[in-house]
Structures are given as structure tokens and as C-alpha cells.
Motif scaffolding. Structure first.
Motif, short mmCIF file in Angstrom:
data_model
loop_
_atom_site.label_atom_id
_atom_site.label_comp_id
_atom_site.label_asym_id
_atom_site.label_seq_id
_atom_site.Cartn_x
_atom_site.Cartn_y
_atom_site.Cartn_z
N LEU A 335 57.42 5.54 -15.80
CA LEU A 335 57.27 6.92 -16.26
C LEU A 335 57.70 7.05 -17.72
O LEU A 335 57.05 7.73 -18.53
CB LEU A 335 58.12 7.87 -15.41
CG LEU A 335 57.55 8.40 -14.10
CD1 LEU A 335 58.58 9.30 -13.43
CD2 LEU A 335 56.26 9.17 -14.32
N LYS A 338 54.95 5.17 -19.85
CA LYS A 338 53.60 5.71 -19.87
C LYS A 338 53.53 7.15 -20.38
O LYS A 338 52.59 7.51 -21.10
CB LYS A 338 53.00 5.66 -18.46
CG LYS A 338 52.86 4.27 -17.85
CD LYS A 338 51.79 3.45 -18.53
CE LYS A 338 51.31 2.26 -17.71
NZ LYS A 338 52.31 1.47 -17.04
N VAL A 339 54.49 8.00 -20.01
CA VAL A 339 54.38 9.43 -20.35
C VAL A 339 55.65 10.01 -20.97
O VAL A 339 55.77 11.23 -21.10
CB VAL A 339 53.96 10.27 -19.11
CG1 VAL A 339 52.56 9.90 -18.64
CG2 VAL A 339 54.98 10.13 -17.97
N ASN A 340 56.59 9.15 -21.35
CA ASN A 340 57.82 9.63 -22.01
C ASN A 340 58.56 10.67 -21.16
O ASN A 340 58.99 11.71 -21.66
CB ASN A 340 57.50 10.23 -23.39
CG ASN A 340 57.76 9.24 -24.51
OD1 ASN A 340 57.92 8.05 -24.28
ND2 ASN A 340 57.78 9.73 -25.74
N ARG A 374 53.48 16.12 -17.75
CA ARG A 374 53.52 14.66 -17.93
C ARG A 374 53.49 13.93 -16.60
O ARG A 374 52.85 12.88 -16.48
CB ARG A 374 54.77 14.28 -18.74
CG ARG A 374 54.75 14.80 -20.16
CD ARG A 374 55.94 14.30 -20.98
NE ARG A 374 55.95 14.94 -22.30
CZ ARG A 374 56.71 14.56 -23.30
NH1 ARG A 374 57.57 13.55 -23.15
NH2 ARG A 374 56.67 15.19 -24.47
N LYS A 377 49.98 14.08 -15.43
CA LYS A 377 49.17 13.11 -16.17
C LYS A 377 49.37 11.71 -15.62
O LYS A 377 48.40 10.93 -15.46
CB LYS A 377 49.55 13.16 -17.65
CG LYS A 377 48.81 12.15 -18.51
CD LYS A 377 49.27 12.21 -19.96
CE LYS A 377 48.55 11.14 -20.80
NZ LYS A 377 49.01 11.16 -22.22
N TYR A 378 50.61 11.37 -15.32
CA TYR A 378 50.90 10.04 -14.77
C TYR A 378 50.19 9.86 -13.43
O TYR A 378 49.58 8.82 -13.17
CB TYR A 378 52.40 9.85 -14.60
CG TYR A 378 52.79 8.50 -14.06
CD1 TYR A 378 53.02 7.43 -14.92
CD2 TYR A 378 52.91 8.26 -12.69
CE1 TYR A 378 53.35 6.17 -14.44
CE2 TYR A 378 53.24 7.02 -12.20
CZ TYR A 378 53.47 5.97 -13.08
OH TYR A 378 53.81 4.73 -12.59
N THR A 381 46.32 9.70 -13.96
CA THR A 381 45.83 8.58 -14.80
C THR A 381 46.19 7.22 -14.23
O THR A 381 45.39 6.27 -14.28
CB THR A 381 46.43 8.69 -16.23
OG1 THR A 381 46.11 9.96 -16.77
CG2 THR A 381 45.87 7.59 -17.13
N TYR A 382 47.40 7.09 -13.66
CA TYR A 382 47.89 5.78 -13.28
C TYR A 382 48.02 5.56 -11.77
O TYR A 382 48.24 4.44 -11.33
CB TYR A 382 49.24 5.52 -13.95
CG TYR A 382 49.16 5.59 -15.45
CD1 TYR A 382 48.59 4.56 -16.19
CD2 TYR A 382 49.62 6.71 -16.14
CE1 TYR A 382 48.50 4.63 -17.57
CE2 TYR A 382 49.53 6.79 -17.52
CZ TYR A 382 48.97 5.76 -18.22
OH TYR A 382 48.86 5.83 -19.60
#
Length: 384
Positions: A335, A338-340, A374, A377-378, A381-382
Motif C-alpha cells: 500500500l 503503490k498508493v502512498n 487511495r 485505487k489500490y 488497480t492491483y
């Protein structure tokens, strides 16, 4: 000369919460939901009371147990709020935060080889002290009961060596609390046995959908209640804890406390007196704000398919890691990468926390919104 250091101390690990938080601190663009600390300032009237105490030179040692006026206020506070009755002259102890209260309690009641039952997952601050006392932590698995530490769970772990059961509610890291009926069942199970209850109730004023009930209402003679002002009044740095116990026990605990710290800070005690009297309901607006944040974060987490139990209190979500390919520590590192976004690995809360991660919602709504973005998004996307 490192070989001369106490081996029990050398075997203690730094808290996984702090370890992970420190690891990501200072990383550019990072949002961190790692630390469980209120984001509200200490109420102004409390700060003013502390300033006045300095101006009046109230800067000397106090009674080892704390100023009597403060102990009276603390006794009245838990009586008004939780229907508990403690004699301020010999059953109330002001400590240097709830952490010191836990420490001096364990050092008073534990002997070598006795067992302490803890819910797992659980706040990591108990086990090291238990081990320093040469006692044995026994983790009770609460993952299959929606993190509820009930009498049915507890009785499976009681042995002839059981000396204490730690009852932290609302819980860190899960936010789960216990109902009056559940507490009465635990009290009935333990009553008359040579077992203490350490009731860590530091989040008692941050309960959202029910009124906090203390097990001491039903099992006073066997219970040590730990509370304080860090969470209820946003006073983490003031280091004021409160310990309530029957006189036969508190008068032994105070011996350890005396030789440990002498007394809590005099200035902080005056601030605490203001908090428990004028500020008796200071937690209410903070609790209302946390409740809104809880609803928002819960809706966001569930909308992106994360498996989470709605917390009853405190300000944490304990969330199932959405993949079996990574352990909780590596997932949290991913985490960050990938997404700060920094959260706390479940493994910080005992081996029974593995497979989960904790987030704190004691942050501004703006921060929480961006954090959830975020995380979403993770996931999209992942994880697909």
C-alpha cells in the motif's frame, strides 16, 4: 557489555504500530492512518487550568496517589457515568497514563508462571509487561466471534494457572465493545475464582451506539479498572491515567507506583481536575464527529468490497487483507509503495491479527476521504 542486559528486555520487540509508523514517516506525499491519537486539540479551558497551576506554583510533588481533590473528581466521574463506587481516599490512583496503570497492576498481581488471558487480536502493550513479570500470555482467538471476547470464549482458556483476564473494550484494534449482558456473563463465570479482571476502559467515552458499562459494576472485588483522559479529552501528552480497585488491592498497587514514578505530574493533575469537573462532557462533540467519520469510512470500505466489522467505539477499523498472496506486513508495505497510504499490519496485534490491517479514523474528513480514494485505487488497480 551488551551481554549483561536483562534477556527478557532484549527479547521484547518495539511496538509494531510504532515500528511501521516510523518506517514510513517523512515519505513525501504519504497519508498515514497509523496512530490512534485524537486529532482534536485539548479543550481550551483545560489548558488554561494548567497555565494557572503553573502561575500559582503548583509544581511540587503531590500525594503518591494523586491530589485528593482529583481523586474525588475521578470517583464522582465514574459514579455519574458508569454507576461505579470507589472511595477516593484509598481506591483511586492517578497514574502516568493508562500505560503505567497497566504496568503497576501486572507487577502487583502476577507471579512467575501464572497465565494472563488476552483476546487476540489485541493492543500490543500488554504482552511485554506480562513477560517481564515472568508470567505467560495466553491468547484467546476471537476472530470467529466478530471479535467479541465473550464468556464462552474465555472459559475455553481458563486453567489452574490463570491469574488475570484482560478485558479491553472498546477494543484497540477492532473497535468492538461488550454489552451489559455479555459482561454479566463474564462476571458470573469469574466470580469467586482466584482470577482478576483487568478492565482497560480507556475508550469508554467513545462508544457510538450504546452506553458504556463497566464489568466492575458486577464484579468489583476482582476487577481493576483502567481509564484516563488521553482519548476522552484529547490529552495524550498530559499522561494522566486513572486506576480504580478495591482497597485491599489498590493499597498494594500504590507501592509499586510510588517506587516507579512517585506521582503523576502536578500540572497535569490540575488539568485533569478541570477535565473531570467542568469538562465532564467534553468527549461528546468529539464523539459526534468520530461517529460521522466512522459512518463515512465504513461505507467507503464496504463499497469497495473490503471485509470489516463495524466498530462499536474507539476510532479503528480492523480490516481483512483482501489477498492471500501477501501477509499483513507485506500488504501494508505494498500500500505504501503503490498508493502512498500507511496503515498498520494486523501482525502488530499478536499472531491472531495476521491477515488483517488496522486504520485509525482519528483524522480529518479531508484526510480520510483521500485515504479511502487511495485504498479504492489500490483495490481496483492491483486487486483485479
Amino acid at each position: 557489555m551488551e551481554h549483561l542486559i536483562n534477556k527478557k528486555v532484549k527479547n521484547i520487540e518495539i511496538s509494531g504500530i510504532r515500528k511501521f509508523s516510523n518506517m514510513v514517516a517523512g515519505k513525501e506525499g504519504m497519508i498515514s492512518l497509523t496512530i490512534g491519537q485524537p486529532d482534536f486539540p485539548t479543550p481550551l479551558h483545560i489548558k488554561e487550568a494548567a497555565k494557572t497551576s503553573i502561575d500559582e506554583n503548583f509544581t511540587s510533588y503531590t500525594h503518591n496517589a494523586g491530589e485528593l481533590e482529583l481523586r474525588k473528581a475521578a470517583s464522582q466521574f465514574v459514579h455519574n457515568k458508569y454507576n461505579l463506587s470507589y472511595d477516593p481516599s484509598n481506591e483511586v490512583l492517578v497514574t502516568v497514563g493508562a500505560s503505567e496503570a497497566i504496568d503497576v497492576t501486572f507487577r502487583t498481581i502476577l507471579d512467575k508462571g501464572v497465565e494472563v488471558i488476552l483476546p487476540g487480536p489485541v493492543y500490543p502493550g500488554y504482552e511485554p509487561i506480562i513477560r517481564l513479570c515472568d508470567a505467560i500470555p495466553v491468547y484467546a482467538d476471537i476472530r470467529d466471534t466478530s471479535f467479541r471476547f465473550t464468556a464462552d470464549v474465555i472459559k475455553k482458556y481458563i486453567t489452574e494457572k490463570t491469574r488475570c483476564i484482560v478485558l479491553p473494550y472498546p477494543s484497540n484494534p477492532t473497535g468492538v465493545s461488550l454489552s451489559k449482558e455479555e459482561l454479566m456473563e463474564i462476571a458470573a463465570l469469574i466470580k469467586g475464582k482466584d482470577i482478576f479482571i483487568l478492565a482497560d476502559e480507556i475508550y469508554s467515552e467513545l462508544l457510538y451506539d450504546q452506553k458504556h458499562v463497566s464489568i466492575a459494576e458486577f464484579l468489583c472485588e476482582q476487577t481493576i479498572v483502567i481509564n484516563g483522559l488521553s482519548k476522552s479529552h484529547s490529552m495524550t501528552g498530559w499522561r494522566i491515567g486513572l486506576l480504580f480497585a478495591p482497597a485491599y488491592l489498590s493499597q498494594q498497587i500504590i507501592k509499586v507506583h510510588q517506587y516507579n514514578v512517585t506521582c503523576a505530574s502536578s500540572v497535569s493533575q490540575r488539568a485533569a481536575l478541570e477535565a473531570l469537573t467542568v469538562g465532564i462532557n467534553d468527549a461528546e462533540p468529539m464523539r459526534d464527529d468520530y461517529r460521522m467519520r466512522r459512518e463515512y469510512v465504513y461505507n467507503r470500505l464496504t463499497s469497495i468490497g473490503l471485509d470489516v466489522v463495524m466498530p462499536d467505539g474507539a476510532f479503528y477499523f480492523f480490516i481483512k487483507v483482501p489477498t492471500t498472496k501477501l501477509n499483513s506486513f507485506d500488504f501494508c508495505l505494498d500500500l505504501v509503495d503503490k498508493v502512498n497510504l500507511a496503515v498498520v499490519p494486523g501482525s502488530a496485534f499478536s499472531a491472531l491479527g495476521e491477515g488483517y490491517f488496522r486504520i485509525s479514523f482519528a483524522y480529518s474528513m479531508e484526510t480520510l476521504e483521500e485515504a479511502c480514494n487511495r485504498l479504492e485505487k489500490y483495490m481496483t488497480t492491483y486487486m483485479n
